[in-house]
Design an enzyme around this catalytic site. Structure first.
Site, mmCIF file in Angstrom:
data_model
loop_
_atom_site.group_PDB
_atom_site.id
_atom_site.type_symbol
_atom_site.label_atom_id
_atom_site.label_comp_id
_atom_site.label_asym_id
_atom_site.label_seq_id
_atom_site.Cartn_x
_atom_site.Cartn_y
_atom_site.Cartn_z
ATOM 1 N N THR A 1 42.544 73.417 60.304
ATOM 2 C CA THR A 1 42.623 74.527 58.976
ATOM 3 C C THR A 1 42.394 75.754 59.824
ATOM 4 O OG1 THR A 1 43.512 73.242 57.603
ATOM 5 C CG2 THR A 1 43.742 75.916 56.871
ATOM 6 N N ASN B 1 34.420 71.010 48.522
ATOM 7 C CA ASN B 1 34.805 69.826 49.511
ATOM 8 C C ASN B 1 35.880 68.340 48.227
ATOM 9 O OD1 ASN B 1 36.550 70.395 51.754
ATOM 10 N ND2 ASN B 1 34.710 70.445 52.047
ATOM 11 N N GLU C 1 32.647 75.749 55.325
ATOM 12 C CA GLU C 1 32.288 75.568 54.475
ATOM 13 C C GLU C 1 31.011 75.721 54.207
ATOM 14 O OE1 GLU C 1 35.792 72.802 53.436
ATOM 15 O OE2 GLU C 1 36.604 74.079 53.353
#
Lengths: 393, 393
Positions: B185, B388, B264
């Site tokens: 992404t 997540n 992340e």
């Protein structure tokens, strides 16, 4: 016709097999770290090893024996993998075995733990020399081979054949971290008194490994030490190939499922069932991609029925697929149906309920063929990070 | 000869390009979620898209245009990926564009966010109709395209050629989760006023993608929406193929490195340099295995100089290797040297020091050939799980 019965007990409930586990000083706090399996007659033995290119010293040591060798002794230690230790690792094993005062033939060593450190040889020699080979303490052995495992893993079955004869088969295993589709830091020792012909042993191990140990994943890593051993002392005079194949599959499936349920920090054991793929091979690629996806695993941990990540992972695996044919379900709750928006609040709530279980299925119907494969995995949460940020493997 | 200078500013510092970002009501709390790039003349445009089989609707919409089409408008939204939305997803894009009161030609849409939900069409139409196409607010655009990104990602360069002419090139990107070796992404919009021939555009994008975006990994997942766009308005009358190739590589490398640094929850950006492999292909397999390994990533998070996991991961990648030839270093600290035990307390301390940096190299010399590849990755800690387990992608 044959009957397979799960029974109580450990591998030492099988005639002629003995085992125990002790504290030899490798683990702290008196925890058991050294164990053995002994057979009072010579056994046929067959093995499946890791596909990791850096096979640990015990695996190389085993492979120095001639094809179809027989053994009566397996020595297992935890806390040190004896991997990446070069020729010294193999020399250490030979030195250990030549220092033992037991009557052993073609002894096998198996190790799990930290990679790249020399074996604490003297502790292992002293510990092994203190073994009582007539012990039947299966529980102690199952504990001695644990590393980050949360619980010991064993099973035992009795198989009754139509002719009135019967045989037993059992296993003890360790799993936890580094479990992935091509074996992992998993050790599994299977013992049987079935009168299995030597030539069937490797064949039936190989047949069953694909859908059991090679179908599970905790973190996608494959260790240097993975080993499945099958020891057959043939004391029972009972054997049927179909029955043995089936019970061996059960034993290997049991051990594989216990490993998934005990993935480091895992709370959920999940079956990723891919059906109607273009081929079995493509189903396997997609199923294993799901069981290895970090985004899928963390969504499962969060109990989030996130079908977008499931679909995205299938697409990323590049198998033949088409969103206008794809159906995704959690158990029997359909969350994506060929591109139609079916994910209402009610469906989301029902799917969320499924994810609260500690065991469920994710079913992906690709709708493009007849291929099928089921991979087994688990969720991934904080505890996995905690274990692996600290543990020196 | 040419000179490449990093300069201050955003893509709107390039003659003829305009951009902005606003809050259209897709994200909560007034955060920016919709942006545009506008060009006051028609641009040539080339793209690289995800290899995920379920390409999102905006990617399919783009691919409905004819080869070598020109555009003057890119609309970007966050919070909704318009992926797994079938024909409706494409119809929605057409409806949005036909409802806009701007003078636009062959408009392009780009989306990132949750998969499997229909686009909030009216909010996007209303938001886009409020755009002032003469705005130059690059910072707003860089914020509007963020999802779990911790910081916006932009760069700008000026290239001076020997003939005295010059051109500019700049980019704005988003990254964070789902970054992996085959795009992720990640959205990256590159604008230039270089007078680049149309036929060079795709060629130079393709040449550079392999060692930049395709060499980075945050979690091994590949999204449905990954897009790199190159827009050229050719206003400068300045171009040199070698210079453009080099500055395009710099722009793509910059954006890729910012994505890794913003993985992340990541605290460390790590270069996994595999050298002396049997081939470049094998070096790439091993380097990407390292940058994707959970056990390696958690060890980096724990600042544990765990060379056993590095070696094991290389072995598990099944490239040609041999532990008697392998050398592993953290920056210049050798922790494993061809099977010799060099990992003393002093070496462990020195290696631990390297791992405390927020940027370092893991160098694996396989010693079996001349192949080389560098993959870029990051550590993985509690924050990744937190993001997540909660974020509906």
């Amino acid at each position: 016709m044959f009957t397979i019965l799960p029974i109580k007990g450990f591998i030492d409930s099988i005639d002629g097999f003995y085992c125990d586990g002790i504290h030899a000083g490798l683990k702290p706090k008196g925890n058991k770290d050294l164990g053995f399996i002994y057979s009072d007659t010579l056994c046929d033995v067959k093995a499946v090893f890791t596909l990791n290119k850096f096979q640990a010293a015990p695996l190389k040591h085993y492979q120095n024996y001639e094809k179809d060798f027989q053994t009566n002794f397996v020595l297992v230690n935890s806390k040190n993998a004896n991997a990446l230790t070069g020729q010294k690792g193999i020399d250490d094993i030979n030195e250990i075995f030549s220092s033992l005062n037991h009557e052993i033939t073609n002894p096998i060593m198996s190790s799990t733990g930290v990679i790249g450190n020399p074996l604490p040889k003297q502790k292992i020699i002293d510990g092994a020399n203190s073994f009582d080979l007539s012990s039947k303490n299966g529980e102690n052995l199952s504990q001695a081979i644990m590393t980050t495992d949360a619980f010991p893993k064993t099973c035992l079955y009795e198989v009754k054949l139509e002719d009135g004869s019967s045989f037993k088969i059992g296993a003890v295993a360790k799993g936890a971290g580094m479990i992935n589709p091509n074996l992992a830091t998993m050790l599994c020792f299977i013992c049987t008194d079935a009168a299995i012909p030597t030539e069937d042993m490797q064949e039936l191990l190989d047949v069953n490994i694909h859908t059991t140990f090679n179908a599970i994943s905790v973190d996608g890593d494959t260790s240097t030490n993975d080993t499945v051993l099958l020891l057959a002392n043939k004391k029972s005079n009972s054997y049927d190939k179909e029955a043995f194949k089936e019970v061996l599959r059960l034993v290997m499936h049991d051990m594989a499922m216990l490993m998934v349920a005990d993935g480091e920090g895992a709370k959920k054991a999940v079956a990723f069932e891919v059906i109607n793929a273009a081929s079995n091979e493509e189903a396997e690629i997609a199923a294993k991609a799901l069981s290895n996806s970090l985004l899928v695993k963390t969504a499962l941990f969060g109990e989030d029925p996130n079908f977008g990540r499931i679909a995205s992972t299938i697409g990323a695996s590049r198998v033949f697929c088409d969103d206008s044919k794809l159906v995704i379900s959690y158990n029997d709750v359909v969350v994506f149906n060929k591109g139609e928006i079916v994910f209402t609040k009610e469906v989301e709530a029902a799917a969320g309920k499924v994810l609260q279980n500690d065991k469920f299925k994710v079913i992906c119907d690709l709708g493009v063929g007849e291929g099928t494969f089921t991979a087994y995995g688990c969720d991934l949460g904080y505890r996995y990070v905690e274990i692996n940020a600290d543990y020196r493997t």
